[in-house]
Every structure is written in C-alpha cells, then in structure tokens.
Scaffold this motif. Structure first.
Motif, PDB file in Angstrom:
ATOM      1  N   GLN A  19       0.893  -1.081   0.104  1.00 50.70           N
ATOM      2  CA  GLN A  19      -0.150  -0.010  -0.055  1.00 50.70           C
ATOM      3  C   GLN A  19       0.882   1.279  -0.010  1.00 50.70           C
ATOM      4  N   CYS A  54      -4.699   2.821  -3.906  1.00 53.75           N
ATOM      5  CA  CYS A  54      -5.304   1.694  -4.675  1.00 53.75           C
ATOM      6  C   CYS A  54      -6.112   0.757  -3.885  1.00 53.75           C
ATOM      7  N   SER A  55      -7.081   0.050  -4.623  1.00 55.59           N
ATOM      8  CA  SER A  55      -8.186  -0.744  -3.980  1.00 55.59           C
ATOM      9  C   SER A  55      -8.176  -1.874  -4.877  1.00 55.59           C
ATOM     10  N   VAL A  56      -7.858  -3.119  -4.328  1.00 60.35           N
ATOM     11  CA  VAL A  56      -7.821  -4.452  -5.305  1.00 60.35           C
ATOM     12  C   VAL A  56      -6.758  -4.214  -6.367  1.00 60.35           C
ATOM     13  N   LYS A  57      -7.414  -4.160  -7.508  1.00 61.73           N
ATOM     14  CA  LYS A  57      -6.462  -4.101  -8.713  1.00 61.73           C
ATOM     15  C   LYS A  57      -6.587  -2.727  -9.521  1.00 61.73           C
ATOM     16  N   THR A  58      -7.210  -1.697  -8.971  1.00 63.95           N
ATOM     17  CA  THR A  58      -7.335  -0.598  -9.326  1.00 63.95           C
ATOM     18  C   THR A  58      -6.690   0.957  -8.622  1.00 63.95           C
ATOM     19  N   CYS A  59      -5.948   1.577  -9.471  1.00 64.54           N
ATOM     20  CA  CYS A  59      -5.166   2.821  -8.705  1.00 64.54           C
ATOM     21  C   CYS A  59      -5.639   3.915  -9.134  1.00 64.54           C
ATOM     22  N   GLU A  98     -12.517   3.425 -11.035  1.00 69.65           N
ATOM     23  CA  GLU A  98     -12.996   2.217 -10.657  1.00 69.65           C
ATOM     24  C   GLU A  98     -12.539   1.215 -12.095  1.00 69.65           C
ATOM     25  N   SER A 105     -16.769  -5.453 -10.529  1.00 65.49           N
ATOM     26  CA  SER A 105     -15.702  -4.207 -10.231  1.00 65.49           C
ATOM     27  C   SER A 105     -14.422  -4.780  -9.600  1.00 65.49           C
ATOM     28  N   GLY A 114     -12.097  -2.912  -8.038  1.00 65.13           N
ATOM     29  CA  GLY A 114     -11.634  -1.980  -7.170  1.00 65.13           C
ATOM     30  C   GLY A 114     -11.958  -0.614  -7.424  1.00 65.13           C
ATOM     31  N   ALA A 147     -10.839   3.035  -6.164  1.00 59.96           N
ATOM     32  CA  ALA A 147     -10.075   3.894  -5.308  1.00 59.96           C
ATOM     33  C   ALA A 147     -10.341   5.632  -5.277  1.00 59.96           C
TER      34      ALA A 147
END
Length: 146
Positions: free
Chosen positions: A46, A65-70, A125, A137, A139, A141
């Motif tokens: 992170q 970032c969140s899961v696979k998305t920044c 997203e 979805s 991710g 962010a």
C-alpha cells in the motif's frame, strides 16, 4: 509458509531502502515544476512514492489503490490530472470527479489520464470484462482534490 513470506519481506526491504535513500537525498526539497514532470511510482503493498527527475519525492500528489485499481491525482482544484490504472485484468477503468467523467479503452492492464478542474472527490474504478458483456468491479479508489 516460508516461500510466501520470503518474497514479501524482500519487497518490504526494497521499499524501505528506497524510502531511506530518498530521505537521505533531501526528499523534502522537490519543486512544483518537477512534480509535474514524472508519473513513475515505486510501490510496495500500500506504499507508493512518486519520484521526480532529480530523485526527490514529488509534493502535492495523492495516490491510492484498491484491489486491482489505482487512482493518482497531480495538481490542485484549479487544474489537476487524474490517472486511473488497472493491473492484472482485461477490461476498462472509469475515472470521475470534479470536471471529469471518462472511460479508458478496453485492454489488458487498462489506464487513462485526463485533466480535471474543481474541488471534491475523484475516483477510478476498474471493471474486469473477461466474461463480457458485463463484469465485476475490481477495485474503487478515491482521493480528494483540494
């Protein structure tokens, strides 16, 4: 268990080494002009740091970032660049926020960069379209533009 932990520890030491090198090199002296010249990030888990050409950390950025998305924001409410990027999936990224509502092309590891104006929440997203026409979805962010 040992095989999984080893690579994580190595990545952590690489990130920490990079941070210490940046601090030792005067990381707090980056100019706003240099801050807009680079979007290359060094990330570990992170923790992400954007480094400008003279080797210092760029000020006034937001990155998350969140899961696979920044999402990455550079600038302020008068004019900012938003970058939405995905990693490890086939699909597209949707970016929105003050003055922005755009989609990337559908691709592997999709990304989009565009200009926005205004204060508020800006988001990216990612949407995995491997099993089109719709997909989950991967991710969401968001960061604030000030």
């Amino acid at each position: 268990m040992t095989q999984r932990t080893g690579p994580r520890i190595r990545r952590l030491f690489i990130v920490l080494g990079t941070i210490l090198t940046l601090i030792a090199g005067g990381a707090a002296t980056a100019s706003p002009v240099l801050a807009q010249q680079s979007t290359a990030y060094t990330c570990g888990g992170q923790v992400c740091i954007r480094v400008v050409p003279d080797g210092t950390v760029a000020p006034m950025d937001a990155h998350g970032c969140s899961v696979k998305t920044c999402v990455t924001l550079t600038g302020d409410a008068s004019k900012y660049y938003i970058t939405g990027s995905g990693r490890g999936f086939f699909g597209h990224v949707h970016v929105w926020g003050p003055g922005v509502n755009r989609y990337s092309a559908i691709d592997f590891d999709p990304s989009i960069r565009t200009l926005g104006r205004g204060a508020g929440k800006a988001c990216a997203e990612g949407w995995d379209l491997e099993h089109a026409p719709t997909g989950p979805s991967v991710g969401l962010a968001c960061k604030d533009v000030r």
